[in-house]
Design a protein around this motif. Structure first.
Motif, PDB file in Angstrom:
ATOM      1  N   UNK A  29       0.812  -1.217   0.000  1.00  0.00           N
ATOM      2  CA  UNK A  29       0.000   0.000   0.000  1.00  0.00           C
ATOM      3  C   UNK A  29       0.845   1.266   0.000  1.00  0.00           C
ATOM      4  N   UNK A  30       2.014   1.210   0.636  1.00  0.00           N
ATOM      5  CA  UNK A  30       2.870   2.393   0.733  1.00  0.00           C
ATOM      6  C   UNK A  30       3.776   2.564  -0.487  1.00  0.00           C
ATOM      7  N   UNK A  31       3.628   1.698  -1.499  1.00  0.00           N
ATOM      8  CA  UNK A  31       4.399   1.823  -2.733  1.00  0.00           C
ATOM      9  C   UNK A  31       5.656   0.991  -2.775  1.00  0.00           C
ATOM     10  N   UNK A  32       6.044   0.383  -1.660  1.00  0.00           N
ATOM     11  CA  UNK A  32       7.222  -0.476  -1.656  1.00  0.00           C
ATOM     12  C   UNK A  32       6.899  -1.763  -2.391  1.00  0.00           C
ATOM     13  N   UNK A  33       7.902  -2.319  -3.051  1.00  0.00           N
ATOM     14  CA  UNK A  33       7.736  -3.592  -3.745  1.00  0.00           C
ATOM     15  C   UNK A  33       8.365  -4.689  -2.898  1.00  0.00           C
ATOM     16  N   UNK A  34       7.555  -5.595  -2.418  1.00  0.00           N
ATOM     17  CA  UNK A  34       8.023  -6.711  -1.616  1.00  0.00           C
ATOM     18  C   UNK A  34       8.323  -7.881  -2.534  1.00  0.00           C
ATOM     19  N   UNK A  35       9.553  -8.388  -2.466  1.00  0.00           N
ATOM     20  CA  UNK A  35       9.939  -9.532  -3.280  1.00  0.00           C
ATOM     21  C   UNK A  35       9.778 -10.800  -2.451  1.00  0.00           C
ATOM     22  N   UNK A  36       9.055 -11.762  -3.022  1.00  0.00           N
ATOM     23  CA  UNK A  36       8.729 -13.002  -2.314  1.00  0.00           C
ATOM     24  C   UNK A  36       9.299 -14.186  -3.087  1.00  0.00           C
TER      25      UNK A  36
END
Length: 89
Positions: A29-36
């Protein structure tokens, strides 16, 4: 171990835990891209676009990175401080 790579020209900060692995990215939601990780379904990194725009919010950003990657807030804060120091030198 946290790997750090800052692309000054593109203003993108890449943070990764451990060795690179195949992964997918999900935008938070805050624009960060989480890599999984595709193998473990665990968070393995964060990509921060337009890193410089986060300057007024470094404390919040450090807390968010720590939360996403299961790190100590102080460790995330130190990483951000070192990147800022390198770019102001």
């Amino acid at each position: 171990m946290l790997n750090v790579d800052y692309d000054h020209r593109s203003d993108v900060l890449y943070l990764s835990k451990g060795k690179p692995v195949p992964c997918i990215s999900e935008q938070e939601e805050d624009g960060l891209l989480l890599r999984i990780s595709l193998e473990t379904d665990e968070p393995v990194g964060v990509t921060i676009l337009m890193y410089r725009k986060w300057a007024p919010y470094r404390a919040m950003l450090a807390k968010r990175i720590a939360q996403l990657l299961n790190l100590r807030v102080e460790d995330a804060r130190n990483v951000l401080r070192s990147i800022d120091n390198e770019n102001n030198a």
